[in-house]
Each structure stands twice: as structure tokens, then as C-alpha cells.
Design a protein around this motif. Structure first.
Motif, mmCIF file in Angstrom:
data_model
loop_
_atom_site.group_PDB
_atom_site.id
_atom_site.type_symbol
_atom_site.label_atom_id
_atom_site.label_comp_id
_atom_site.label_asym_id
_atom_site.label_seq_id
_atom_site.Cartn_x
_atom_site.Cartn_y
_atom_site.Cartn_z
ATOM 1 N N TYR A 145 24.727 5.639 -59.670
ATOM 2 C CA TYR A 145 24.425 5.463 -58.246
ATOM 3 C C TYR A 145 25.711 5.606 -57.438
ATOM 4 C CZ TYR A 145 21.995 3.369 -54.242
ATOM 5 O OH TYR A 145 21.399 3.157 -53.029
ATOM 6 N N GLY A 146 25.687 6.307 -56.351
ATOM 7 C CA GLY A 146 26.900 6.465 -55.559
ATOM 8 C C GLY A 146 26.603 7.006 -54.176
ATOM 9 N N GLU A 147 27.662 7.093 -53.389
ATOM 10 C CA GLU A 147 27.476 7.583 -52.017
ATOM 11 C C GLU A 147 28.108 8.953 -51.877
ATOM 12 O OE1 GLU A 147 29.207 5.681 -48.256
ATOM 13 O OE2 GLU A 147 27.240 4.756 -48.545
ATOM 14 N N TYR A 148 27.512 9.770 -51.054
ATOM 15 C CA TYR A 148 28.043 11.113 -50.898
ATOM 16 C C TYR A 148 27.922 11.570 -49.460
ATOM 17 C CZ TYR A 148 28.943 16.043 -51.808
ATOM 18 O OH TYR A 148 29.474 17.312 -51.801
ATOM 19 N N SER A 149 28.987 12.177 -48.951
ATOM 20 C CA SER A 149 28.928 12.778 -47.613
ATOM 21 C C SER A 149 29.233 14.251 -47.755
ATOM 22 C CB SER A 149 29.985 12.172 -46.701
ATOM 23 O OG SER A 149 29.779 10.800 -46.595
ATOM 24 N N CYS A 153 22.077 21.562 -46.713
ATOM 25 C CA CYS A 153 21.207 22.623 -46.206
ATOM 26 C C CYS A 153 19.761 22.295 -46.583
ATOM 27 C CB CYS A 153 21.612 23.971 -46.802
ATOM 28 S SG CYS A 153 20.401 25.220 -46.375
ATOM 29 N N VAL A 154 18.926 22.105 -45.573
ATOM 30 C CA VAL A 154 17.520 21.743 -45.832
ATOM 31 C C VAL A 154 16.793 22.914 -46.504
ATOM 32 C CG1 VAL A 154 15.317 21.060 -44.790
ATOM 33 C CG2 VAL A 154 17.455 20.139 -43.890
ATOM 34 N N GLY A 155 17.104 24.141 -46.039
ATOM 35 C CA GLY A 155 16.433 25.335 -46.580
ATOM 36 C C GLY A 155 16.670 25.481 -48.066
ATOM 37 N N ALA A 156 17.910 25.252 -48.503
ATOM 38 C CA ALA A 156 18.230 25.410 -49.927
ATOM 39 C C ALA A 156 17.999 24.092 -50.675
ATOM 40 C CB ALA A 156 19.673 25.866 -50.101
ATOM 41 N N GLU A 157 17.722 23.017 -49.920
ATOM 42 C CA GLU A 157 17.465 21.690 -50.481
ATOM 43 C C GLU A 157 18.630 21.190 -51.328
ATOM 44 O OE1 GLU A 157 14.321 19.930 -50.241
ATOM 45 O OE2 GLU A 157 12.750 21.449 -50.147
ATOM 46 N N ARG A 158 19.872 21.435 -50.865
ATOM 47 C CA ARG A 158 21.004 20.888 -51.609
ATOM 48 C C ARG A 158 22.246 20.815 -50.728
ATOM 49 N NH1 ARG A 158 24.478 24.950 -53.475
ATOM 50 N NH2 ARG A 158 23.624 27.050 -53.285
ATOM 51 N N GLU A 175 20.383 29.350 -42.847
ATOM 52 C CA GLU A 175 20.332 28.254 -41.876
ATOM 53 C C GLU A 175 21.688 27.560 -41.851
ATOM 54 O OE1 GLU A 175 17.343 25.433 -43.060
ATOM 55 O OE2 GLU A 175 15.801 27.005 -43.182
ATOM 56 N N PRO A 176 22.090 27.011 -40.669
ATOM 57 C CA PRO A 176 23.339 26.229 -40.671
ATOM 58 C C PRO A 176 23.092 24.872 -41.328
ATOM 59 C CG PRO A 176 22.354 26.291 -38.466
ATOM 60 C CD PRO A 176 21.475 27.132 -39.356
ATOM 61 N N PRO A 177 24.027 24.386 -42.156
ATOM 62 C CA PRO A 177 23.811 23.074 -42.787
ATOM 63 C C PRO A 177 24.113 21.943 -41.803
ATOM 64 C CG PRO A 177 25.887 24.014 -43.512
ATOM 65 C CD PRO A 177 25.285 25.014 -42.569
ATOM 66 N N GLU A 178 23.714 20.731 -42.154
ATOM 67 C CA GLU A 178 24.034 19.581 -41.314
ATOM 68 C C GLU A 178 24.858 18.577 -42.120
ATOM 69 O OE1 GLU A 178 19.877 17.232 -41.416
ATOM 70 O OE2 GLU A 178 19.704 19.272 -40.593
ATOM 71 N N TYR A 179 25.681 17.762 -41.403
ATOM 72 C CA TYR A 179 26.527 16.797 -42.092
ATOM 73 C C TYR A 179 25.701 15.562 -42.432
ATOM 74 C CZ TYR A 179 30.756 14.425 -43.454
ATOM 75 O OH TYR A 179 31.712 13.765 -44.192
ATOM 76 N N ARG A 180 25.737 15.139 -43.688
ATOM 77 C CA ARG A 180 24.931 13.981 -44.081
ATOM 78 C C ARG A 180 25.698 13.043 -45.002
ATOM 79 N NH1 ARG A 180 18.888 15.897 -45.912
ATOM 80 N NH2 ARG A 180 18.205 16.589 -43.862
ATOM 81 N N THR A 181 25.436 11.781 -44.867
ATOM 82 C CA THR A 181 25.964 10.800 -45.826
ATOM 83 C C THR A 181 24.754 10.124 -46.450
ATOM 84 O OG1 THR A 181 27.913 10.401 -44.503
ATOM 85 C CG2 THR A 181 27.354 8.698 -46.108
ATOM 86 N N GLU A 182 24.752 10.088 -47.768
ATOM 87 C CA GLU A 182 23.603 9.471 -48.421
ATOM 88 C C GLU A 182 24.019 8.697 -49.657
ATOM 89 O OE1 GLU A 182 19.806 12.290 -47.347
ATOM 90 O OE2 GLU A 182 20.493 12.229 -49.415
ATOM 91 N N ALA A 183 23.328 7.588 -49.888
ATOM 92 C CA ALA A 183 23.529 6.876 -51.150
ATOM 93 C C ALA A 183 22.464 7.417 -52.091
ATOM 94 C CB ALA A 183 23.351 5.388 -50.944
#
Ligand code: MSP
Length: 659
Positions: A145-149, A153-158, A175-183
Motif C-alpha cells: 500500500y502506498g501513495e503516488y502522485s 491519463c484516463v483514456g489509457a487508464e494509467r 488526451e492530455p493527462p491530469e495531475y493526480r495523487t492517490e493512495a
């Protein structure tokens, strides 16, 4: 009858029993081939049709060889992208995936694709195996388990890296990607990098052609990081919950790749087929298949695939197909226009496996005219014509072969091994070219041996027999070798030759003299009608109508669930709370119903009274702005939003059923 007039005695033999063909020395091999499971966020296009047709051709070829084969395809139905597409279509995700997955199946059925299994990632049998694999990898300590920022890319789903972007957009989805932080939960992929690198270096053919192996090797030269394999369920509810933490769902690629294995496990046939698995994909998804998948398999203790076979892209007007460019080509449109077999032949013949190919309709037409009409169709036509003219349509026995005959015979008998080798090397275009070269050889043989001259001389009857017999044998062999690509026409060809029941295994294409003398042939009918290229170019210069987008096919049984009835409008009034709606009171035999209908912009209430309309009578009632509506009135609407109510062409009593 010309033969009788010329006074040539033709001995009529009754058709002989079909000779036995030995199974050959070769052992029965096993072959398991897969296509990618396609996303259900768009209807199938020729790119999807290519991979699926290719795998169909390859498995049909293995069936001809007598191999134990299994062909898997399916649909990839989870994830953010699909959930968004469902929302856009105004459907629940499940309704939406059922619809589009049905469209894929219907398309494959119409294209004559003989898959053995169709897997959907929303099926429980798949989800069960995904949970088992996840648990196994988790228990082995390869998931943390960890956090990642990062850039997502939603289109490529990764998550994508800066380096992968082209002009700020993800090359996979545009598509342009978006910046995300997720655990999230992460899969320890980096740990396996040295292993995968070594494996690829030791097995040069594992990913082929070479260029794609090099692509993966280049990725492996630098750290590949650990793979985020979960998504918070709050954000992406449409997925498989992790077995140990249901606040998270499985990342779509981790879910999807397992289909290749889960489909077998669900049928209890993994031991039989998994050791023989061959994946077929295009270059767009090399990374998940070349990097994630082998490492997933290794971590889960499942043996690696045999080969990852990677083809290029079909480009339309030199560009990748996309809805926004308006250059998406639908396979069923082509099938309707050119026929299934010609379309399949074009796909296989005009792509050099591994490289991109340029799609064009004139390309299909030219291929049909040159290879299928001029070469193959012509050989059949000439042969049947001569048999009818000189031998009353019956296949004569051959006398002694001369050099010119043997040379043609040898050319055909060498083909099964050539085609086999070309298929193994993924050179499908060259395999077809080899068969067509022999077909052209046969046409040249006719010109050289001049059967029409032989027919003039009664002393040359036996020679004419041999020439005709050699042509028939050539066509028989061609019909077997071409069957995987043009199954319908190969069957038709054999029917015209009267050899529907002659041996059909690949081995029999390596033997001569299997058509029993006396076999009665049919009158020649064109196998592949020629396409008028000029007319085609003219038609293409004119603006093309947008193809219709069809819903998933339904059976007559499904349709039978809809109850449609004739109604008479008794009263029509504006809706008290909505200015686009009318409230109709309609009579349906002994019943009266209230129906709210969005037709106020198109019809005056006064014009409707007394009209006979069609009502969907078993639709669940719904309250629209405070008025309960008990059914739906049918109307047609054009692209400009003009509306026309469906009425009756003859006056029938209300209450009558419409079917
Ligand atoms: N769902 C994933 C695959 C998961 S497999 C475990 C996916 N789906 S997809 O719908 O985008 O299909 C991609 C595949 O469609 C390609 O790999 C290829 O097989 C086919 N093609 C899509 N466009 C294509 C062309 N223009 N030309 C040739 N094949 C193409 O990725």
C-alpha cells in the motif's frame, strides 16, 4: 455436345469412393490463440476486425492441420473510461456494457468468426480468477500500500511519464493527462525487471517481430517502477473490489490481462491450453502485454505465454482512425459491400505483419479484381467451362503426366509446407501470395497446354483429360489452402467442382489425384464478381452518408417482450407544468390510458384528437412533472429534429396489436 460431335469416345466412369488420406506423420499439436479483449466504449471498427479475423484465420488453419485449437476473444468492461461512456449514453454501466459487448459479438458472428469462447470481464467466472490471482500475489508479498502522485491519463487508464507524452498529450489516447495523487496498492514490478530482461534476452522470439521486443527491452533498461494496481472505489466504483480491501477496485489492466487465463480456468481447460498460448495484439498495447503481463504471470506462478505477436495499425488516409477525424471504418459496411471473404482476404493480404498498412476501399476493389476475380475466379471459370464443353461436366481421369503437368502439380504439392512455414513466421501476406502464385501458374498452364486445340484432335483426348484433371486438382488444393481466409467461397468453389465431400485436411492439399474420375461439376458461376473501379471512384468522390450506429442485435424473442398497440386519441391537452409536453388520453379497446408525450413543439392538441397512434403499452409507468404517464407514443425523428407520429396505413380498431 462438342465431344460427341468430334466423335471422341469419352468413357463415363461412375464417381469412385473417396480415397483415404493418411493423417501423415505429424503429431496433433495444440494451439491456443487470443485477441485483445476490446474496450466497450466504442463500436467495433476495422482495427478490431483485423486482429479478430487474423486469429480466426490462424485458428482455422490449425484446425485444418488437425490441431487441437482454442480461440478466445471478448470484451474489457470495467474502469473509469467505460463508466464515463455509459454516463454519456444515459445508461447504467451494466446496461451499457451489455449493449456494446453484444454489438461486438453480433459483428463477429456476421463476419463468420468462429471463436470458441467469448469472455467478458464483468462475468463472475472471470472476477473469481482475478480475485484468486490478486490474493496469491498479495500473500506472496508482491503487493503493498502506498501513495503516488503523477500524471494520469484516463483514456489509457494509467499513470504516464513526462517522457511518454507527445506535445503534452498521451500518445495512446490523444488526451492530455491530469495531475493526480492517490493512495493505492502497488505491485512490485521493479523487483522483476532483471528477470524479465534476462528472459527476453534468452528467448529472442518471445515478443515478435523483433522491433517490438526491442521496444520492451528499451523500457527495461531503465527502472520501470512499481505498478499501481488499484483505484479508490469511491472514485471508480465500476471494477472488481480487491479481495482484502473492498475500498479499492482492481486496476483495469490487472483485471483485463487475466482474461486470457480466467477463460480457461472457468472451463477447467487451463492445463490443456495454457502451455500453448499465443497472444495477438497491435502495437498500441505492447507495454501492458510485454511488461506488466509477464511479470504478473511470474509473480502468480503461472507459466509465461509462448509468443506475443504484435501487428501494426491500419491507417485511414495515413492517420490513426478516430471519431474526431471522422475516418472510422466499420467492418460490416465493407462486408455488405464486398462480401465477407473478399474483405477477409484483403485484410490478410494487404498487411505486412508488424508494420502499419494503409486502408482504402479502392485497395479492396483492386485486390478483388486482381487476385480473386482474375486469378482464382478465372481459373475456376475456365476449368468448369472446358469441362462442360469437352467432357459434359464430368472430371476425367488423368493419363500419364508430362513435364508441364508435373511442374504445376509440384508447385501445388509444395504449398502446404510453404504456407505452414509462412504462418509460423507471421508472414500471412506472403502465404497468400504463394498460393496465388500457384493459381497464376495454373492459368498459365492452360494458356500453354491450349486445351481448345487438344479438343479439336480426337487423338489427343487422353492428353486433354490429363490437362483438365490437372486443373481440377489444382483448384482442389487451392480451395483447402485458402479455406481459412475465404471459408465461404472455398466451400462454393468446391461445390461448383462437385467435390464438397472430398478430403479437406491440410494433408490432402499435399496429395494429388483425390478427385474421383467421373465427378460431376456444376455450370460455372462467378465466384468473385469484378468491381467496377471507375464507378467506385466516382461514388467515393461523392459525399458519403454517415453510417448508422446500430444497437446490439436482439432476437425475435427479445422483441416479443415489447407490447405495441393501436390507440385512438380521445383528448389532448398541454401539460400544466411543462411547456414541451402534451397530456394525451388514449383509448385502447376496453382501456383508457393517460400518456405524457414530448411532442408539443410539433403538434397542436386539436390536431391529434381522433388520430390512431401506436403505443408501447407495457412500459413501466412514470410520473413526468407531476402527471403519471402509462406508456409511450411512437414517433420518428430525423437529424434535424423534425418529428412524425407513427400512424396506421389502414383503419384498424384501437387495442389491435402491432408486431
Ligand atoms: N481493452 C484493451 C485490451 C486489453 S487486452 C487484455 C484495449 N482495447 S481496445 O479496444 O483499445 O483494442 C486495442 C486493439 O484493437 C489493438 O491492440 C488491436 O488489436 C485492435 N486495433 C485497434 N485499432 C487498430 C488499428 N487501427 N489497426 C489494427 N488494429 C487495431 O486496448
Amino acid at each position: 455436345m462438342e465431344t460427341a460431335e468430334a466423335g471422341i469416345a469419352v468413357e463415363r466412369t461412375e464417381p469412385q469412393p473417396l480415397p483415404e488420406v493418411s493423417g501423415g506423420e505429424r503429431e496433433r499439436a495444440t494451439f491456443y490463440a487470443t485477441t485483445p479483449i476490446f474496450y466497450v466504449n466504442a463500436a467495433p471498427h476495422i482495427g478490431h476486425a483485423y486482429t479478430t479475423t487474423l486469429v480466426d484465420v490462424v485458428t482455422r488453419f490449425h484446425r485444418l492441420r488437425g490441431d487441437d485449437t482454442f480461440f478466445l476473444t471478448g470484451t474489457d468492461e470495467h474502469g473509469e473510461k467505460v463508466a464515463k461512456a455509459a454516463e454519456k449514453a444515459g445508461k447504467t454501466p451494466q446496461q451499457y456494457v451489455d449493449d456494446v459487448s453484444g454489438q461486438f459479438r453480433a459483428t463477429w458472428d456476421r463476419l463468420g468468426i468462429q471463436y470458441d469462447e467469448f469472455i467478458r470481464t464483468t462475468e463472475e467466472r472471470h472476477q473469481k480468477v482475478v480475485r484468486e490471482v490478486l490474493q496469491r500475489v498479495y500473500d506472496a508479498g508482491d503487493i503493498f500500500y502506498g501513495e503516488y502522485s503523477g500524471l494520469y491519463c484516463v483514456g489509457a487508464e494509467r499513470f504516464v511519464t513526462e517522457k511518454e507524452l507527445v506535445d503534452g498529450t498521451c500518445p495512446e489516447s490523444d488526451e492530455p493527462p491530469e495531475y493526480r495523487t492517490e493512495a493505492n496498492y502497488f505491485f512490485r514490478m521493479e523487483k522483476y525487471r532483471p528477470w524479465l530482461r534476462e528472459t527476453l534476452e534468452e528467448n529472442p522470439g518471445l515478443i515478435r517481430p523483433e522491433r517490438y521486443r526491442n521496444e520492451v527491452l528499451a523500457m527495461l533498461r531503465e527502472p520501470i517502477g512499481d505498478l499501481s494496481i488499484s483505484r479508490p472505489r469511491k472514485r471508480v466504483p465500476w471494477g472488481i473490489p480487491l479481495p482484502w480491501d473492498d475500498e479499492h477496485v482492481t486496476y483495469v489492466w490487472f483485471d483485463a490481462l487475466i482474461n486470457y487465463y480466467s477463460a480457461l480456468v472457468s472451463k477447467g481447460i487451463e492445463e490443456r491450453y495454457w502451455p500453448h498460448v499465443e497472444h495477438f495484439i497491435a502495437k498500441d498495447i505492447v507495454k501492458p502485454h510485454g511488461l506488466f503481463w509477464p511479470i504478473m504471470l511470474k509473480a502468480a506462478g503461472i507459466p509465461l505465454y509462448q509468443h506475443l505477436n504484435v501487428h501494426g495499425y491500419w491507417l485511414v488516409n495515413e492517420r490513426k482512425m478516430s471519431k474526431s477525424l471522422g475516418n472510422v471504418v466499420r467492418p460490416l459496411d465493407l462486408q455488405r459491400k464486398y462480401g465477407n471473404d473478399a474483405f477477409r482476404y484483403y485484410l490478410l493480404r494487404d498487411m505486412n505483419f508488424g508494420l502499419d498498412a494503409s486502408f482504402s476501399e479502392s485497395g479492396i476493389a483492386e485486390r478483388i479484381n486482381s487476385d480473386l476475380a482474375n486469378d482464382l475466379g478465372n481459373l475456376l471459370n475456365r476449368t468448369l467451362g472446358m469441362l462442360a464443353r469437352y467432357r459434359d461436366g464430368a472430371v476425367p481421369a488423368a493419363a500419364e503426366l508430362e513435364e508441364v503437368d508435373t511442374s504445376l502439380k509440384d508447385a501445388f504439392l509444395a504449398l502446404p509446407a510453404v504456407v505452414d512455414a509462412r504462418f509460423r513466421d507471421l508472414q500471412f501476406d506472403r502465404a497468400l501470395e504463394a498460393v496465388m502464385e500457384a493459381v497464376r501458374h495454373a492459368n498459365k498452364y492452360i494458356s500453354e497446354t491450349q486445351p481448345w486445340e487438344l479438343a479439336k484432335d480426337p487423338a489427343k483426348a487422353a492428353r486433354l483429360d490429363t490437362v483438365l484433371n490437372t486443373c481440377v486438382e489444382s483448384l482442389r488444393c487451392a480451395s483447402i489452402l485458402l479455406e481459412p481466409v475465404i471459408p465461404g467461397k472455398a466451400r462454393e468453389l468446391r461445390k461448383q467442382l462437385g467435390i464438397k465431400r472430398a478430403p479437406f485436411a491440410l494433408d490432402s492439399a499435399g496429395q494429388w489425384g483425390l478427385v474421383p474420375p467421373g465427378t460431376q461439376t456444376a455450370p460455372a458461376g462467378p465466384l468473385f464478381p469484378r468491381i467496377d473501379l471507375e464507378a467506385l471512384e466516382k461514388a467515393m468522390a461523392e459525399p458519403q452518408p454517415e453510417p448508422l450506429e446500430h444497437k446490439a442485435e436482439i432476437s425475435i424473442h427479445d422483441f416479443g417482450h415489447t407490447e405495441l398497440r393501436v390507440v385512438t386519441v380521445e383528448k389532448a391537452e398541454p401539460h400544466p407544468n411543462a411547456n414541451k409536453l402534451l397530456v394525451l388520453t388514449v383509448r385502447m379497446g376496453p382501456e383508457t390510458r393517460t400518456v405524457v408525450s414530448g411532442i408539443r413543439d410539433h403538434y397542436q392538441p386539436g390536431d391529434l384528437v381522433g388520430k390512431k397512434l401506436v403505443l408501447v403499452a407495457n412500459l413501466q409507468p412514470i410520473t413526468l412533472r407531476g402527471v403519471r404517464s402509462e406508456g409511450m407514443i411512437l414517433a420518428a425523428e430525423d437529424d434535424d429534429g423534425r418529428l412524425s407520429l407513427v400512424t396506421l396505413e389502414q383503419d384498424l380498431p384501437d387495442g389491435s396489436e402491432v408486431h
